[in-house]
Enzyme design. Structure first.
Site, short mmCIF file in Angstrom:
data_model
loop_
_atom_site.label_atom_id
_atom_site.label_comp_id
_atom_site.label_asym_id
_atom_site.label_seq_id
_atom_site.Cartn_x
_atom_site.Cartn_y
_atom_site.Cartn_z
NE ARG A 119 9.70 -30.65 15.17
CZ ARG A 119 10.96 -30.30 14.88
NH1 ARG A 119 11.67 -31.07 14.07
NH2 ARG A 119 11.49 -29.21 15.38
CG HIS A 120 8.67 -28.20 10.82
ND1 HIS A 120 8.17 -27.66 11.98
CD2 HIS A 120 9.98 -28.47 11.05
CE1 HIS A 120 9.14 -27.58 12.87
NE2 HIS A 120 10.25 -28.07 12.35
CG ASP A 175 -0.35 0.16 2.52
OD1 ASP A 175 0.89 0.28 2.59
OD2 ASP A 175 -1.09 0.22 3.53
CG HIS A 185 10.11 -24.40 12.23
ND1 HIS A 185 10.11 -24.23 13.60
CD2 HIS A 185 11.29 -25.00 11.92
CE1 HIS A 185 11.25 -24.71 14.10
NE2 HIS A 185 11.98 -25.18 13.10
NE ARG A 242 3.06 4.35 7.94
CZ ARG A 242 1.77 4.54 7.69
NH1 ARG A 242 0.86 3.94 8.45
NH2 ARG A 242 1.38 5.33 6.71
N GLY A 301 -2.01 -5.88 7.96
CA GLY A 301 -3.15 -5.81 7.03
C GLY A 301 -2.95 -6.70 5.82
CB CYS A 354 0.79 -2.58 4.65
SG CYS A 354 0.43 -3.67 6.04
N GLY A 355 2.15 -0.70 6.40
CA GLY A 355 2.75 -0.01 7.54
C GLY A 355 3.19 -0.97 8.63
CB THR A 356 1.39 -2.99 11.02
OG1 THR A 356 0.29 -3.49 10.25
CG2 THR A 356 1.01 -1.66 11.69
C1 RB5 Z 1 -2.01 2.59 6.51
O1 RB5 Z 1 -2.07 3.77 7.23
C2 RB5 Z 1 -1.87 1.39 7.43
O2 RB5 Z 1 -3.05 1.20 8.16
C3 RB5 Z 1 -1.51 0.16 6.65
O3 RB5 Z 1 -0.33 0.39 5.95
C4 RB5 Z 1 -1.25 -1.10 7.46
O4 RB5 Z 1 -0.37 -0.84 8.52
C5 RB5 Z 1 -2.43 -1.86 7.86
O5 RB5 Z 1 -2.34 -2.96 8.43
#
Ligand code: RB5
Length: 142
Positions: A131-132, A8, A97, A108, A69, A64-66
Site C-alpha cells: 500500500r505504501h 551547511d 513507509h 544541533r 532547511g 543542517c542545524g534543524t
Molecule cells: C543556520 O544557522 C541554520 O539556520 C541552518 O543550519 C538550518 O537550521 C536551517 O534550517
C-alpha cells in the site's frame, strides 16, 4: 552503494564524523560545505538533491542545524524524498513507509551516537512496498 552527503556550517562537524565512521562499504560524494564558515544551506542541498534525483540507486544525507532547511530544499526536486529524522523509529519508518532516499539530520538537536544510529537504520531498512508503493507513487507532481 553511492552515498551523497552535504551540510551547511551547522552540520559540518557531524558530516565529517559521519564520513569517517561509515568510511567502509560506501562510496561517498561530498558536496560540501568544507568548513564551519557561515554558508547558505540551499547552495549545498540543491547539488545533492540533483544527484539523487538522477540516480534511483543513490542515497543522500543532508545536515543542517534543524534539518528543516536542507529537507525543504531537497524536496523541491523530483524523485527526492527527504525525511527529517531524529529518532530510530522515525528513521525506520521513513524507509519502510516513505521509501525515503535522503536522510535529513538536525545537527544541533541530536548527539553523534544518535546520528550514527539513524544513518545505520536508514541504510539497512527496506521499503515495505504494498500500500505504501501506491502512496509514494502519488508524491511527484510532474
Ligand atoms: C543556520 O544557522 C541554520 O539556520 C541552518 O543550519 C538550518 O537550521 C536551517 O534550517
Amino acid at each position: 552503494m553511492k552515498v551523497h552527503i552535504a551540510s551547511d556550517h551547522a552540520g559540518y562537524e557531524l558530516k565529517e564524523a559521519v564520513k569517517q565512521h561509515f568510511s567502509m562499504g560506501y562510496e561517498w560524494e561530498d558536496h560540501g560545505t568544507f568548513s564551519t564558515e557561515s554558508v547558505d544551506y540551499p547552495d549545498f542541498a540543491h547539488p545533492l538533491a540533483d544527484a539523487v534525483s538522477k540516480d534511483v540507486t543513490a542515497r543522500g544525507i543532508l545536515i543542517c542545524g534543524t534539518g528543516n532547511g536542507v529537507a525543504i530544499t531537497a524536496n523541491k526536486h523530483a524523485n527526492v524524498r527527504a525525511a527529517l529524522c531524529w529518532n530510530h523509529d522515525i528513521a525506520a519508518l521513513a524507509r519502510q513507509h516513505n521509501d525515503a532516499n535522503v536522510l535529513a539530520l538536525p545537527a544541533r538537536f541530536i548527539d553523534q551516537a544518535t546520528a550514527f544510529d539513524l544513518i545505520s537504520t536508514f541504510f539497512n531498512t527496506s521499503f515495505e512496498g504494498g500500500r505504501h508503493e501506491r502512496r509514494v507513487s502519488k508524491i511527484n507532481i510532474q
